[in-house]
Design a protein around this motif. Sequence first.
Motif, PDB file in Angstrom:
ATOM      1  N   GLU A  29      10.117  12.608 -19.566  1.00 50.11           N
ATOM      2  CA  GLU A  29      11.076  12.132 -18.340  1.00 50.11           C
ATOM      3  C   GLU A  29      11.824  13.182 -17.808  1.00 50.11           C
ATOM      4  N   GLY A  30      11.691  14.245 -18.255  1.00 43.87           N
ATOM      5  CA  GLY A  30      12.476  15.553 -17.528  1.00 43.87           C
ATOM      6  C   GLY A  30      13.626  16.089 -18.559  1.00 43.87           C
ATOM      7  N   ALA A  31      13.815  15.279 -19.804  1.00 46.38           N
ATOM      8  CA  ALA A  31      15.124  15.734 -20.606  1.00 46.38           C
ATOM      9  C   ALA A  31      14.766  17.085 -21.256  1.00 46.38           C
ATOM     10  N   VAL A  32      15.690  17.892 -21.379  1.00 45.32           N
ATOM     11  CA  VAL A  32      15.524  19.351 -22.317  1.00 45.32           C
ATOM     12  C   VAL A  32      15.856  18.880 -23.551  1.00 45.32           C
ATOM     13  N   VAL A  33      14.886  19.023 -24.604  1.00 50.50           N
ATOM     14  CA  VAL A  33      14.854  18.943 -25.979  1.00 50.50           C
ATOM     15  C   VAL A  33      14.915  20.195 -27.175  1.00 50.50           C
ATOM     16  N   LYS A  34      15.500  20.182 -27.741  1.00 51.81           N
ATOM     17  CA  LYS A  34      15.545  21.198 -28.789  1.00 51.81           C
ATOM     18  C   LYS A  34      15.630  20.575 -30.410  1.00 51.81           C
ATOM     19  N   ILE A  35      14.442  20.920 -30.940  1.00 52.45           N
ATOM     20  CA  ILE A  35      14.255  20.573 -32.425  1.00 52.45           C
ATOM     21  C   ILE A  35      14.091  21.506 -33.278  1.00 52.45           C
ATOM     22  N   GLU A  36      14.704  21.587 -34.100  1.00 45.91           N
ATOM     23  CA  GLU A  36      14.984  22.574 -35.437  1.00 45.91           C
ATOM     24  C   GLU A  36      14.997  21.686 -36.925  1.00 45.91           C
ATOM     25  N   GLU A  37      14.689  22.387 -37.753  1.00 45.44           N
ATOM     26  CA  GLU A  37      15.007  21.673 -39.248  1.00 45.44           C
ATOM     27  C   GLU A  37      16.422  21.148 -39.358  1.00 45.44           C
ATOM     28  N   GLY A  38      16.683  19.856 -39.334  1.00 42.44           N
ATOM     29  CA  GLY A  38      18.092  19.287 -39.449  1.00 42.44           C
ATOM     30  C   GLY A  38      18.748  19.288 -38.424  1.00 42.44           C
ATOM     31  N   TYR A  39      18.204  19.226 -36.938  1.00 39.10           N
ATOM     32  CA  TYR A  39      18.895  19.743 -35.788  1.00 39.10           C
ATOM     33  C   TYR A  39      18.016  19.024 -34.767  1.00 39.10           C
ATOM     34  N   LEU A  40      18.614  18.211 -33.841  1.00 34.44           N
ATOM     35  CA  LEU A  40      17.961  17.837 -32.624  1.00 34.44           C
ATOM     36  C   LEU A  40      19.019  17.705 -31.471  1.00 34.44           C
ATOM     37  N   LYS A  41      18.515  18.208 -30.336  1.00 32.88           N
ATOM     38  CA  LYS A  41      19.503  18.016 -29.084  1.00 32.88           C
ATOM     39  C   LYS A  41      18.753  17.555 -27.929  1.00 32.88           C
ATOM     40  N   VAL A  42      19.069  16.666 -27.133  1.00 35.57           N
ATOM     41  CA  VAL A  42      18.615  16.316 -26.098  1.00 35.57           C
ATOM     42  C   VAL A  42      19.588  16.184 -24.885  1.00 35.57           C
ATOM     43  N   GLU A  43      19.327  17.009 -23.891  1.00 37.36           N
ATOM     44  CA  GLU A  43      20.240  17.056 -22.667  1.00 37.36           C
ATOM     45  C   GLU A  43      19.621  16.534 -21.334  1.00 37.36           C
ATOM     46  N   LYS A  44      20.433  16.557 -20.501  1.00 39.32           N
ATOM     47  CA  LYS A  44      19.771  16.227 -19.008  1.00 39.32           C
ATOM     48  C   LYS A  44      18.955  14.955 -19.046  1.00 39.32           C
ATOM     49  N   ILE A  45      19.460  14.078 -19.696  1.00 37.29           N
ATOM     50  CA  ILE A  45      18.532  12.817 -19.966  1.00 37.29           C
ATOM     51  C   ILE A  45      18.478  12.033 -18.375  1.00 37.29           C
ATOM     52  N   SER A  46      17.645  11.712 -17.803  1.00 32.68           N
ATOM     53  CA  SER A  46      17.347  10.877 -16.573  1.00 32.68           C
ATOM     54  C   SER A  46      18.191   9.665 -16.750  1.00 32.68           C
ATOM     55  N   LYS A  47      18.537   9.257 -15.474  1.00 31.33           N
ATOM     56  CA  LYS A  47      19.360   8.190 -15.205  1.00 31.33           C
ATOM     57  C   LYS A  47      18.681   7.102 -15.065  1.00 31.33           C
ATOM     58  N   ASP A  48      17.178   7.248 -15.213  1.00 32.98           N
ATOM     59  CA  ASP A  48      16.397   6.021 -14.686  1.00 32.98           C
ATOM     60  C   ASP A  48      16.589   4.891 -15.904  1.00 32.98           C
ATOM     61  N   GLU A  49      16.136   3.827 -15.676  1.00 36.61           N
ATOM     62  CA  GLU A  49      16.451   2.760 -16.470  1.00 36.61           C
ATOM     63  C   GLU A  49      15.621   2.601 -17.874  1.00 36.61           C
ATOM     64  N   ILE A  50      14.478   3.113 -17.779  1.00 35.43           N
ATOM     65  CA  ILE A  50      13.729   3.545 -18.832  1.00 35.43           C
ATOM     66  C   ILE A  50      14.240   4.548 -19.913  1.00 35.43           C
ATOM     67  N   SER A  51      14.685   5.606 -19.529  1.00 31.77           N
ATOM     68  CA  SER A  51      15.323   6.646 -20.322  1.00 31.77           C
ATOM     69  C   SER A  51      16.592   5.922 -21.024  1.00 31.77           C
ATOM     70  N   GLN A  52      17.458   5.480 -20.141  1.00 29.28           N
ATOM     71  CA  GLN A  52      18.595   5.045 -20.630  1.00 29.28           C
ATOM     72  C   GLN A  52      18.535   3.909 -21.696  1.00 29.28           C
ATOM     73  N   ARG A  53      17.480   3.149 -21.524  1.00 27.22           N
ATOM     74  CA  ARG A  53      17.351   1.866 -22.150  1.00 27.22           C
ATOM     75  C   ARG A  53      16.660   2.583 -23.870  1.00 27.22           C
ATOM     76  N   PHE A  54      15.645   3.726 -23.632  1.00 26.57           N
ATOM     77  CA  PHE A  54      15.358   4.137 -24.898  1.00 26.57           C
ATOM     78  C   PHE A  54      16.624   4.818 -25.724  1.00 26.57           C
ATOM     79  N   VAL A  55      17.669   5.370 -25.191  1.00 25.69           N
ATOM     80  CA  VAL A  55      18.838   6.003 -25.595  1.00 25.69           C
ATOM     81  C   VAL A  55      19.517   4.920 -26.325  1.00 25.69           C
ATOM     82  N   GLU A  56      19.726   3.849 -25.478  1.00 27.30           N
ATOM     83  CA  GLU A  56      20.665   2.551 -25.762  1.00 27.30           C
ATOM     84  C   GLU A  56      19.884   1.954 -27.301  1.00 27.30           C
ATOM     85  N   GLU A  57      18.486   1.955 -27.018  1.00 27.45           N
ATOM     86  CA  GLU A  57      17.842   1.685 -28.370  1.00 27.45           C
ATOM     87  C   GLU A  57      18.080   2.262 -29.643  1.00 27.45           C
TER      88      GLU A  57
END
Length: 107
Positions: A50-78
């Motif tokens: 959905e357009g977010a910027v994701v960085k995954i490394e050993e022991g580290y995960l960062k997600v930025e620029k999460i879309s404001k759409d209902e589905i993306s926000q619901r996934f994060v809330e869950e």
Amino acid sequence: MIVCEFIKKGSFYVSFEISGHALYAKKGKDIVCAAVSSVSQHTARVLEVEGAVVKIEEGYLKVEKISKDEISQRFVEELVVTLKDIEEQYPRYVRVDVRVEVSDDAH
């Protein structure tokens, strides 16, 4: 300890960062790490589509620029709810924080 930090601006999640190791058990047998990793990486991959910027490394995960759409926000809330459930069961190994900042859209 695994630290899960979520940032909201107003009512929207904009980013989250998960770092560290649970150290609940030896590598490969750590059920706490496995639970956090699988649920958070799954959410990150959905958000990336959905357009977010994701960085995954050993022991580290960062997600930025999460879309404001209902589905993306619901996934994060869950994700937050699931991680808080894990935190409740394993409080010495997982910490979940949600920080709310003033929205830039408040004007």
